[in-house]
Scaffold this active site. Sequence first.
Site, PDB file in Angstrom:
ATOM      1  N   LYS A  47     -12.383  -3.973   7.975  1.00 58.05           N
ATOM      2  CA  LYS A  47     -12.219  -4.835   6.802  1.00 58.05           C
ATOM      3  C   LYS A  47     -13.298  -5.903   6.744  1.00 58.05           C
ATOM      4  O   LYS A  47     -13.932  -6.248   7.751  1.00 58.05           O
ATOM      5  CB  LYS A  47     -10.840  -5.490   6.815  1.00 58.05           C
ATOM      6  CG  LYS A  47     -10.577  -6.376   8.030  1.00 58.05           C
ATOM      7  CD  LYS A  47      -9.209  -7.036   7.967  1.00 58.05           C
ATOM      8  CE  LYS A  47      -8.969  -7.919   9.193  1.00 58.05           C
ATOM      9  NZ  LYS A  47      -7.752  -8.718   9.078  1.00 58.05           N
ATOM     10  N   GLN A  90       1.312 -11.125  -3.098  1.00 54.77           N
ATOM     11  CA  GLN A  90      -0.072 -10.698  -2.867  1.00 54.77           C
ATOM     12  C   GLN A  90      -0.702 -10.245  -4.174  1.00 54.77           C
ATOM     13  O   GLN A  90      -0.077  -9.511  -4.942  1.00 54.77           O
ATOM     14  CB  GLN A  90      -0.125  -9.528  -1.890  1.00 54.77           C
ATOM     15  CG  GLN A  90      -0.180  -9.910  -0.435  1.00 54.77           C
ATOM     16  CD  GLN A  90      -0.487  -8.693   0.433  1.00 54.77           C
ATOM     17  OE1 GLN A  90       0.015  -7.604   0.182  1.00 54.77           O
ATOM     18  NE2 GLN A  90      -1.285  -8.869   1.445  1.00 54.77           N
ATOM     19  N   HIS A 113      -8.529  -1.066   0.007  1.00 57.82           N
ATOM     20  CA  HIS A 113      -7.515  -2.106  -0.164  1.00 57.82           C
ATOM     21  C   HIS A 113      -8.255  -3.395  -0.520  1.00 57.82           C
ATOM     22  O   HIS A 113      -9.253  -3.734   0.121  1.00 57.82           O
ATOM     23  CB  HIS A 113      -6.737  -2.347   1.126  1.00 57.82           C
ATOM     24  CG  HIS A 113      -6.075  -1.135   1.698  1.00 57.82           C
ATOM     25  ND1 HIS A 113      -4.707  -0.998   1.787  1.00 57.82           N
ATOM     26  CD2 HIS A 113      -6.593   0.009   2.231  1.00 57.82           C
ATOM     27  CE1 HIS A 113      -4.406   0.159   2.344  1.00 57.82           C
ATOM     28  NE2 HIS A 113      -5.534   0.789   2.633  1.00 57.82           N
ATOM     29  N   CYS A 122       0.790  -1.233   0.000  1.00 62.98           N
ATOM     30  CA  CYS A 122       0.000   0.000   0.000  1.00 62.98           C
ATOM     31  C   CYS A 122       0.826   1.289   0.000  1.00 62.98           C
ATOM     32  O   CYS A 122       0.495   2.210  -0.758  1.00 62.98           O
ATOM     33  CB  CYS A 122      -1.037   0.004   1.126  1.00 62.98           C
ATOM     34  SG  CYS A 122      -0.655  -0.946   2.569  1.00 62.98           S
ATOM     35  N   HIS A 171      -5.407  -1.333  -4.917  1.00 64.36           N
ATOM     36  CA  HIS A 171      -5.884  -0.178  -4.159  1.00 64.36           C
ATOM     37  C   HIS A 171      -6.726   0.692  -5.074  1.00 64.36           C
ATOM     38  O   HIS A 171      -6.297   1.045  -6.177  1.00 64.36           O
ATOM     39  CB  HIS A 171      -4.705   0.610  -3.586  1.00 64.36           C
ATOM     40  CG  HIS A 171      -3.947  -0.167  -2.558  1.00 64.36           C
ATOM     41  ND1 HIS A 171      -2.891  -0.988  -2.882  1.00 64.36           N
ATOM     42  CD2 HIS A 171      -4.127  -0.288  -1.206  1.00 64.36           C
ATOM     43  CE1 HIS A 171      -2.431  -1.566  -1.792  1.00 64.36           C
ATOM     44  NE2 HIS A 171      -3.161  -1.174  -0.766  1.00 64.36           N
ATOM     45  N   ARG A 229       7.544 -10.833   5.351  1.00 62.28           N
ATOM     46  CA  ARG A 229       7.086 -10.638   6.723  1.00 62.28           C
ATOM     47  C   ARG A 229       7.789 -11.651   7.624  1.00 62.28           C
ATOM     48  O   ARG A 229       7.827 -12.842   7.294  1.00 62.28           O
ATOM     49  CB  ARG A 229       5.569 -10.810   6.841  1.00 62.28           C
ATOM     50  CG  ARG A 229       4.787  -9.804   6.010  1.00 62.28           C
ATOM     51  CD  ARG A 229       3.291 -10.022   6.102  1.00 62.28           C
ATOM     52  NE  ARG A 229       2.569  -9.109   5.226  1.00 62.28           N
ATOM     53  CZ  ARG A 229       1.253  -9.100   5.062  1.00 62.28           C
ATOM     54  NH1 ARG A 229       0.507  -9.960   5.733  1.00 62.28           N
ATOM     55  NH2 ARG A 229       0.674  -8.239   4.243  1.00 62.28           N
ATOM     56  N   ASP A 232      -2.592  -7.804  -4.906  1.00 61.94           N
ATOM     57  CA  ASP A 232      -2.999  -6.612  -4.175  1.00 61.94           C
ATOM     58  C   ASP A 232      -3.590  -5.561  -5.115  1.00 61.94           C
ATOM     59  O   ASP A 232      -3.188  -5.461  -6.277  1.00 61.94           O
ATOM     60  CB  ASP A 232      -1.770  -6.020  -3.481  1.00 61.94           C
ATOM     61  CG  ASP A 232      -2.098  -5.425  -2.126  1.00 61.94           C
ATOM     62  OD1 ASP A 232      -3.295  -5.342  -1.798  1.00 61.94           O
ATOM     63  OD2 ASP A 232      -1.170  -5.066  -1.400  1.00 61.94           O
TER      64      ASP A 232
END
Length: 639
Positions: A467, A384, A513, A337, A388, A366, A386
């Site tokens: 979320k 991911q 997200h 992000c 946005h 991570r 991912d």
Amino acid sequence: MKEHQINIQFPDGSLKEFPHAVTMGEIAASISPGLKRKAAAGRMDGGLYDLSFSIQKDAEVEIITLDSDEGIRIMRHSAAHVLAQAVHRLYENVKSGVGPVIENGFYYDMDVPVSITLEDLPSIEAEMNKIVQENHKIERLEVSREEAERYWRERGDHLKLELLNDIPKEEEVSYYRQGEFMNLCRGPHLPSTGLVRAFKLTSVSGAYWRGDSENQMLQRIYGVAFSSQKELEEHLHFLEEAAKRNHRKLGKELELFMFSEEAPGMPFFLPKGQVMRNELERFLREFQLSHSFEEVRTPLMMNQRLWEQSGHWDHYKENMYFSQVDQAGFALKPMNCPGHMLIYKNKRRSYRDLPLRLAEFGQVHRHEYSGALNGLLRVRTFCQDDAHIFAAPDQIESELEAVLEVIGEVYRTFGFQFEVELSTRPEDSMGEEHLWEKAENALENVLKKAGLNYRINEGDGAFYGPKIDFHIRDAINRSHQCATVQLDFQMPEKFDLHYVDEKNEKQRPVVIHRAVLGSIDRFLGILIEHYAGAFPLWLSPVRVKVIPVSLIHHQSYAEEVVQRLKSAGIRVEADLREEKLGYKIREAQMQKSTYIFVVGDEEVKQQGVNVRKFGMESSGLMALEELIDQLHDEIENRK
């Protein structure tokens, strides 16, 4: 009211009077003999108590039965005590640590002078069954702290002394006694060992005392327990099925991925596994293109000040990896992000640019403790899917609706049922309360409008926003949290993001997200277990295995079939080894090839192949061109 009369109110609102103090067991017996036999414990004013507990005043009471969820938990707790008693009988100088209830069962951590192995579990289990048959009364004893300390000191049990010292001074100290066995415990427990139902010991492992690697290593014995033998057998069958589907086992057998000590917790994808990753990415790109997402890529490592600005430094740094570059602090990204915020801010934005949908197949890192690593399901680096979405406030709900629609369509392709969870503001959140309330209301409105049933998960939102999480159910009914949709008013504030509205005034966008699969690596692990390695044709790394009956007579035609399939865009391999036909067919089935095409004299003559689909009987000879059209339809429609 008579003197000393006790009034007991039950959950249905009914009342029962007793002339004096009464135990939970006596209350159960007064209702019916059947309830007394089924009773495990009682609840009074929100707390759980043994059946021997005496009620001295008016109270609200509920009898907890052995077949209820709470009753089964109490039974599993008592089974843990039976396990510890059995180990004490079979081995000398045992120090017993803790024996909590876990999902479907229990474990007990113990300091045993000899190493306990899987081969020892049947004898321990036999001793447990003996203790159950002996039907010892399980008694609660309240003692002074001094008595308790003297008792465990005399037995040289440093584990129990440590637990005793951690009990707050204002709390009472209680023992539970069953036969010759005594245990420091809060309870509650069953009234006797004879009520422990169907159980089985399943495994043994090492465990640091109290989960601290600085402490000594104990031996942990695991068991499962259920209210009936039928439920136990069903669970053991489930465990057998889960073991067959284990993605680490299948990943090795099917040559999909590997791990190395040179990169702990970081998967290496082998050619066949990479084929599957590519298919998953291609599948998602189709949806993203059809919903006007633009794909981007951001750096793996960025300056520490970016993570301080985003809030990850305060809320997530213990899970991040750091490095020094030109005397400045940098971090490997744990999330995509902040990089997308920088892309948005790269130029002046107008309301005409919104919604701006940025997507990335972003590799993140991570830090996970080594004990938490679990094949592809828990790794230290993963990709991911991912995205946005930067939106104006009046676009929020329509964008959320579109995201939920895509997630549902993707999961239905794999045959997944799913459950939905709305997670609200956590304790370590950032931002103002009214913005959180606004975000939570928006998510809830969209869920209601979509007609999705959901549950509230209080306090489990991301630190920057609430979320929606999707929990999918696999083929053997296990739940996995994958997709997530988060509504964020905080990042635009942190990064001072703007767009210019119709009046040429600066406004703050909102960020959605979104991840559909979540971690592609983890999702692949789930798929391996969901399909037990037998993937649908579109996803299969080897869609067709071609096997000639005879290399001398049929190899040339087998190679021709391979070339025609490759030209048609179908992944194919030929088995041209000097092995018997039956052996090669069995091996292709072990490798879970979706289709096996056998070619012999008749197939050469008819310009066809003998078709065997995985898990099905041979469907006989089919014309190759007709079959190619059928395969294309199966692939394109992801059947």
